[in-house]
Design an enzyme around this catalytic site. Sequence first.
Site, PDB file in Angstrom:
ATOM      1  N   HIS A 102     -42.567 -91.082 -30.742  1.00  0.00           N
ATOM      2  CA  HIS A 102     -42.709 -89.782 -29.741  1.00  0.00           C
ATOM      3  C   HIS A 102     -43.735 -88.968 -29.077  1.00  0.00           C
ATOM      4  O   HIS A 102     -45.459 -89.767 -30.189  1.00  0.00           O
ATOM      5  CB  HIS A 102     -41.642 -88.833 -30.738  1.00  0.00           C
ATOM      6  CG  HIS A 102     -41.784 -87.452 -30.342  1.00  0.00           C
ATOM      7  ND1 HIS A 102     -42.257 -86.684 -29.136  1.00  0.00           N
ATOM      8  CD2 HIS A 102     -40.453 -87.523 -29.140  1.00  0.00           C
ATOM      9  CE1 HIS A 102     -41.610 -85.632 -28.224  1.00  0.00           C
ATOM     10  NE2 HIS A 102     -40.805 -86.677 -28.552  1.00  0.00           N
ATOM     11  N   GLU A 151     -39.629 -90.861 -22.353  1.00  0.00           N
ATOM     12  CA  GLU A 151     -39.495 -89.649 -22.433  1.00  0.00           C
ATOM     13  C   GLU A 151     -40.908 -89.105 -21.316  1.00  0.00           C
ATOM     14  O   GLU A 151     -42.459 -89.512 -22.225  1.00  0.00           O
ATOM     15  CB  GLU A 151     -39.826 -88.671 -23.287  1.00  0.00           C
ATOM     16  CG  GLU A 151     -38.800 -89.131 -24.408  1.00  0.00           C
ATOM     17  CD  GLU A 151     -37.982 -88.097 -24.895  1.00  0.00           C
ATOM     18  OE1 GLU A 151     -37.568 -87.429 -25.411  1.00  0.00           O
ATOM     19  OE2 GLU A 151     -39.369 -88.129 -26.636  1.00  0.00           O
TER      20      GLU A 151
HETATM   21  P1  PGA Z   1     -37.205 -81.504 -24.804  1.00  0.00           P
HETATM   22  O1  PGA Z   1     -37.316 -82.546 -25.897  1.00  0.00           O
HETATM   23  O2  PGA Z   1     -35.128 -81.963 -24.653  1.00  0.00           O
HETATM   24  O3  PGA Z   1     -36.779 -80.361 -25.554  1.00  0.00           O
HETATM   25  O4  PGA Z   1     -38.056 -81.723 -23.554  1.00  0.00           O
HETATM   26  C1  PGA Z   1     -37.297 -84.112 -25.657  1.00  0.00           C
HETATM   27  C2  PGA Z   1     -38.200 -84.700 -26.374  1.00  0.00           C
HETATM   28  O5  PGA Z   1     -39.435 -84.631 -26.865  1.00  0.00           O
HETATM   29  O6  PGA Z   1     -36.910 -85.714 -27.876  1.00  0.00           O
END
Ligand code: PGA
Length: 224
Positions: A102, A151
């Site tokens: 992440h 992401e």
């Molecule tokens: P968010 O986070 O939905 O708050 O943007 C997603 C993530 O970091 O996995």
Amino acid sequence: MRYFIANWKAHKDFSEALSWIDTLLNKVRNDTNISQKLENDLIKIIIAPPFPLLHPIKGRVAQLKNIFLAAQDISHFNQGPYTGEVSAKSLSGIVDFVIIGHSERRQYFNENNQMLREKVEKASQYHIESIFCLRNEKDTLPKNANIIAYEPVYAIGTGNNEEPEKVLEMKKKLELSPGQKFLYGGSTNKDNASSYLRRQEIDGFLVGTASLDPLHFYQILSLS
Ligand code: PGA
């Protein structure tokens, strides 16, 4: 099969965790559409709480088919003298999945490509499936990472979700194999989720903020 992952990050205590799971399960059980999708292997719900809250909710999660637990991280070490680390061995039998790479771990804990590759290896030795997060096409994708969560950093927790077209452009750049799942994460919520779900090429979501409220998360599931 679509994946709906609730990443709680460093939120919630014991009683909040129990209340979250009870609320979600109650909603899901009373929803024929979602129950049938779980029963027929069309969707998987994966809940990623902080480590200490995994075990307390495990019994409840096990009550329904296709609901699983994920750890938010795993050690790149084997078991051994690494105080504070949580090894794949400790997690085996508790989680089926683990989130690896992440952007918050890369940013605040200096996790690099080598460590992340080792984490994926350790997880797979213990039959824990990795959900590997990529920020962009420059991040290295380890072998054995079959679930990829794209992401973009600017979209995480900002309310500034990336448009589905752009998400699909990234998928093309990654040249994934047909067996690899491609998820999107970054400010997904009940109002924008269907614009992604309309695209068959997007296999689900990694949800942060909107997963903290079980009713909001349930509303996203309802769009599946
Ligand atoms: P968010 O986070 O939905 O708050 O943007 C997603 C993530 O970091 O996995």
